[in-house]
Design an enzyme around this catalytic site. Structure first.
Site, short mmCIF file in Angstrom:
data_model
loop_
_atom_site.label_atom_id
_atom_site.label_comp_id
_atom_site.label_asym_id
_atom_site.label_seq_id
_atom_site.Cartn_x
_atom_site.Cartn_y
_atom_site.Cartn_z
N TRP A 1 0.72 -1.09 0.06
CA TRP A 1 -0.09 0.03 0.05
C TRP A 1 0.82 1.23 -0.03
CZ3 TRP A 1 -0.33 3.88 3.85
CH2 TRP A 1 -1.08 4.79 3.55
N GLU B 1 -3.04 -3.17 -2.21
CA GLU B 1 -4.10 -2.57 -1.63
C GLU B 1 -4.60 -1.15 -1.99
OE1 GLU B 1 -3.23 -2.04 2.36
OE2 GLU B 1 -5.40 -1.41 3.10
N LYS C 1 -7.42 2.14 -2.57
CA LYS C 1 -8.31 3.00 -1.80
C LYS C 1 -8.94 3.92 -2.39
CE LYS C 1 -6.82 5.40 2.36
NZ LYS C 1 -6.13 5.32 3.52
N ASP D 1 -9.15 -3.66 1.90
CA ASP D 1 -9.31 -3.19 3.33
C ASP D 1 -10.45 -2.55 3.54
OD1 ASP D 1 -9.53 -1.13 5.38
OD2 ASP D 1 -7.23 -1.21 5.34
N HIS E 1 -11.59 1.00 3.07
CA HIS E 1 -11.16 1.75 1.94
C HIS E 1 -12.42 1.87 0.80
CE1 HIS E 1 -6.67 1.28 2.40
NE2 HIS E 1 -7.41 1.79 3.53
N HIS F 1 -7.89 -6.77 5.08
CA HIS F 1 -7.67 -5.80 6.04
C HIS F 1 -8.81 -5.34 6.74
CE1 HIS F 1 -3.37 -4.04 5.31
NE2 HIS F 1 -3.22 -5.21 5.62
N ASP G 1 -12.41 6.44 6.17
CA ASP G 1 -11.72 5.20 6.47
C ASP G 1 -10.93 5.59 7.98
OD1 ASP G 1 -9.89 3.10 6.40
OD2 ASP G 1 -8.55 4.27 5.23
N ASP H 1 -10.27 3.71 10.61
CA ASP H 1 -9.65 2.69 11.32
C ASP H 1 -10.12 2.71 12.91
OD1 ASP H 1 -7.85 1.76 9.26
OD2 ASP H 1 -7.09 4.07 9.19
N ASP I 1 -6.69 -4.66 10.65
CA ASP I 1 -6.04 -3.15 10.14
C ASP I 1 -6.71 -2.16 10.94
OD1 ASP I 1 -4.33 -1.12 9.45
OD2 ASP I 1 -4.75 -1.32 7.27
#
Ligand code: RNT
Ligand code: ZN
Length: 423
Positions: free
Chosen positions: A188, A229, A231, A262, A265, A289, A297, A299, A330
């Site tokens: 990424w 990865e 996004k 992910d 994303h 992820h 995003d 997280d 992640d």
């Protein structure tokens, strides 16, 4: 805190076993399948994605908010925290590494790392019988220029990161060979622009060329699987992300590589679980992820939500348990104890996986193909109330991984005696 006693755990399990059997599901078989799915625990949540290289005033391309005390400050503390987290998860664990956590004996450029700089990590994984996954950290480093690495217009910058990418793959292969596992090597890069670029094609041509150079070397596919990865956007890259989903899907399909999905994303209402069956037949592997995006995003720490359950349902329904899929965590939220967050995420992933394995998928598919859509709908809804938790408690008891929420008491002790002593 209430912890059910052994007799209750076993009795509840026996009852659940009988009930699942009535739906054609063998709980013992489900527990065996559970072991086949590794969950990669992301070392980088333990120190808010800072790494051990200690640059001054370097910009972080990963937005982590909060300031909870007790973060790990070095390899020893990070490994201590990871070991603590894994105590309370019955999952089969893998170790998710980043190149920013290398521990070279004397100073080295990130570009020049080799497998020996990860010796402590390899020993840690070996002792615990864990597979390893790897990421070259193409971020938070003085050689990032205007937020770009592999797609940078600056040739020297690109050359630096291409070398890091080439060495990263060699590190993966060497680790895979030593541990006899397939290391998922995830790429990424945050490359992109905040405002509108007048040369999208230029950035993408440079990224393609850099990747071509990184992947040129043929390595043993038993030991390394390359994934990329994509996004939609990130903070400071609102207008343009070079490594978009379309770019990487096309690149991976053409070059027989894998894709990392992910879950944070995508557009907030997009169904990422739907992507598994859409891309798997054309690619060489999928890495997940698992993250919890809240509005963007963000997280947030993984908890049990519909999106998470759907990912494992899809993997199971598509017959992909134990296949060319790697599941990793992640997320990073520095407002909560980072070890508590790992445990919460591992347990959420484990419960979602177990629940999928206990689903009477054959019955659902049979009803569907018989044209009985009412039955499919009603059964799907019934599934939500099956006693998955009785099987989960039994699994945690068997693996000595903490039944119920009692692990929180042990976390109070760990926080007080270990993490808060670091301040
Ligand atoms: C960033 C990506 C990437 C990172 C880690 C640190 O948006 O999700 O996977 O979180 O590599
Ligand atoms: Zn990610």
């Amino acid at each position: 805190m209430y912890i059910p006693d052994e007799k209750t755990i076993l009795q509840n399990y026996e009852n659940a076993k009988e009930l699942f059997a009535a739906y054609g599901v063998d709980t013992e078989q489900a527990l065996k399948e559970f072991e086949k799915v590794g969950i990669s625990i992301h070392s980088w949540a333990g120190d808010d994605v800072k790494g051990f290289e200690s640059f001054e005033n370097v910009h972080s391309e990963n937005t982590v908010t909060g300031n909870y005390p007790g973060a790990a400050r070095n390899g020893e503390e990070l490994r201590q925290d990871l070991a603590q987290a894994m105590k309370f998860s019955p999952c089969t664990h893998r170790l998710g590494l980043q190149s920013m956590y290398a521990e070279p004996k004397t100073h080295k450029e990130r570009r020049d790392y080799d497998v020996e700089d990860f010796r402590n990590w390899i020993d840690f994984a070996k002792e615990r019988n864990m597979g390893v996954d790897f990421n070259v950290s193409y971020f938070t480093h003085p050689m990032m220029k205007d937020g770009c690495s592999l797609a940078s217009p600056d040739e020297e910058v690109r050359r630096y990161w291409i070398q890091a990418g080439i060495n990263g793959r060699r590190i993966c292969e060497a680790i895979g060979r030593e541990l006899n596992c397939t290391v998922f090597n995830n790429t990424w890069t945050p490359d992109g622009t905040k405002d509108n670029t007048a040369d999208r094609m230029g950035y993408r041509a440079r990224l393609k060329d850099s990747l071509d150079q990184i992947y040129a070397e043929k390595l043993d596919p038993r030991y390394i699987r390359d994934c990329m990865e994509g996004k939609v956007f990130s903070i400071a890259n609102e207008c343009f992300t070079v490594g978009s989903h379309d770019f990487y899907i096309a690149y991976a399909a053409k070059n027989n590589l894998g894709l990392t999905i992910d879950t944070g994303h995508f557009h907030p209402t997009e169904n990422y679980a739907d992507k598994i069956s859409a891309v798997y037949p054309f690619l060489n592997g999928i890495m997940f992820h698992l993250s919890r995006g809240v509005r963007w995003d963000s997280d947030h720490t993984l908890i049990q939500d519909d999106g998470l359950y759907q990912v494992f349902q899809e993997i199971k329904r598509a017959g992909l348990i134990g296949q060319n899929i790697c599941v990793g965590l992640d997320f990073f939220d520095a407002q909560v104890n980072r070890v508590t967050a790992w445990i919460c995420g591992l347990r959420a992933a484990g419960k979602a996986l177990l629940s999928a394995l206990l689903e009477p998928t054959a019955l659902l598919q049979e009803a569907e193909y018989a044209g009985n859509l009412g039955k499919r709908m009603a059964l799907l809804d019934e599934c939500k109330n099956m006693p998955v938790n009785a099987v989960w408690d039994y699994l945690c008891w068997k693996k000595n991984a903490g039944v119920g929420a009692a692990w929180l008491e042990e976390m109070d002790r760990y926080e007080r005696d270990v993490q808060f002593q670091r301040i």
